[in-house]
Design a protein around this motif. Structure first.
Motif, PDB file in Angstrom:
ATOM      1  N   CYS A 155       0.829  -1.218   0.000  1.00 49.98           N
ATOM      2  CA  CYS A 155       0.000   0.000   0.000  1.00 49.98           C
ATOM      3  C   CYS A 155       0.855   1.256   0.000  1.00 49.98           C
ATOM      4  O   CYS A 155       0.431   2.299  -0.507  1.00 49.98           O
ATOM      5  CB  CYS A 155      -0.951  -0.010   1.188  1.00 49.98           C
ATOM      6  N   SER A 198      -0.949   3.136  -3.298  1.00 48.90           N
ATOM      7  CA  SER A 198      -1.945   3.436  -2.256  1.00 48.90           C
ATOM      8  C   SER A 198      -3.279   2.726  -2.495  1.00 48.90           C
ATOM      9  O   SER A 198      -3.980   2.390  -1.551  1.00 48.90           O
ATOM     10  CB  SER A 198      -2.154   4.936  -2.124  1.00 48.90           C
ATOM     11  N   TYR A 215      -3.613  -0.288  -3.742  1.00 53.45           N
ATOM     12  CA  TYR A 215      -3.203  -1.669  -3.998  1.00 53.45           C
ATOM     13  C   TYR A 215      -4.370  -2.656  -3.925  1.00 53.45           C
ATOM     14  O   TYR A 215      -4.542  -3.482  -4.811  1.00 53.45           O
ATOM     15  CB  TYR A 215      -2.099  -2.085  -3.017  1.00 53.45           C
TER      16      TYR A 215
END
Length: 167
Positions: free
Chosen positions: A140, A144, A146
């Protein structure tokens, strides 16, 4: 073959929404609307440059990558989208190690977001070997969104399995 084999770990509500898209024949529309184009990293050299640029941006101090390539032998059926291998060899009195990343050939012609998700996942294995909380936190950090990318990529794999390529 289960229609939702790539979504088996998701909640029933999410699976029902995916089934609705499939039944209405709108899964490809959803994906094309959200991800209208494919990436330009179609050969091993450009894939390596792409992976190294992400690595250098987020995890500079990790071990270097000796090889990054597309691998036609990796099949998503075996639950592998990419592979990270770490090989240690003794050469004289030194211990040499190599990190390799192999990405399934399926992603040679996919949206960049899906390729990034796979590359980020494999790069995270440079620091965290297991799929634990720290591993997903690192994923992540590098992407961000993900988890959303992973879900959409699983929808894409479902589309490929049911109806073939859309790009």
């Amino acid at each position: 073959m289960s229609t939702l084999r790539y979504l088996s770990s998701y909640s029933q509500q999410v699976k029902d929404q995916a089934l609705k898209l499939i039944e209405q024949n709108k899964l490809s529309d959803y994906l094309l609307n959200k991800y209208p184009t494919t990436h330009q990293f179609v050969n091993d050299k450009s894939l390596r440059e792409y992976a190294v640029s992400i690595k250098n941006q987020y995890i500079k101090k990790s071990s270097p990558l000796s090889q990054v390539m597309y691998d036609p032998k990796i099949h998503v059926i075996n639950n592998a989208l990419g592979l990270h291998t770490f090989v240690s060899r003794v050469q004289g009195n030194k211990l040499k190690s190599k990190n390799e990343i192999r990405i399934s050939d399926v992603f040679r012609k996919s949206p960049e977001a899906f390729l990034k998700m796979i590359v980020v996942h494999e790069l995270a294995h440079l620091k965290e070997k297991d799929h634990n909380k720290a591993f997903y936190k690192l994923c992540c950090h590098m992407a961000s969104d993900y988890h959303q990318l992973e879900f959409d990529m699983r929808l894409y794999l479902t589309q490929l399995a049911l109806h073939g390529e859309i790009y």
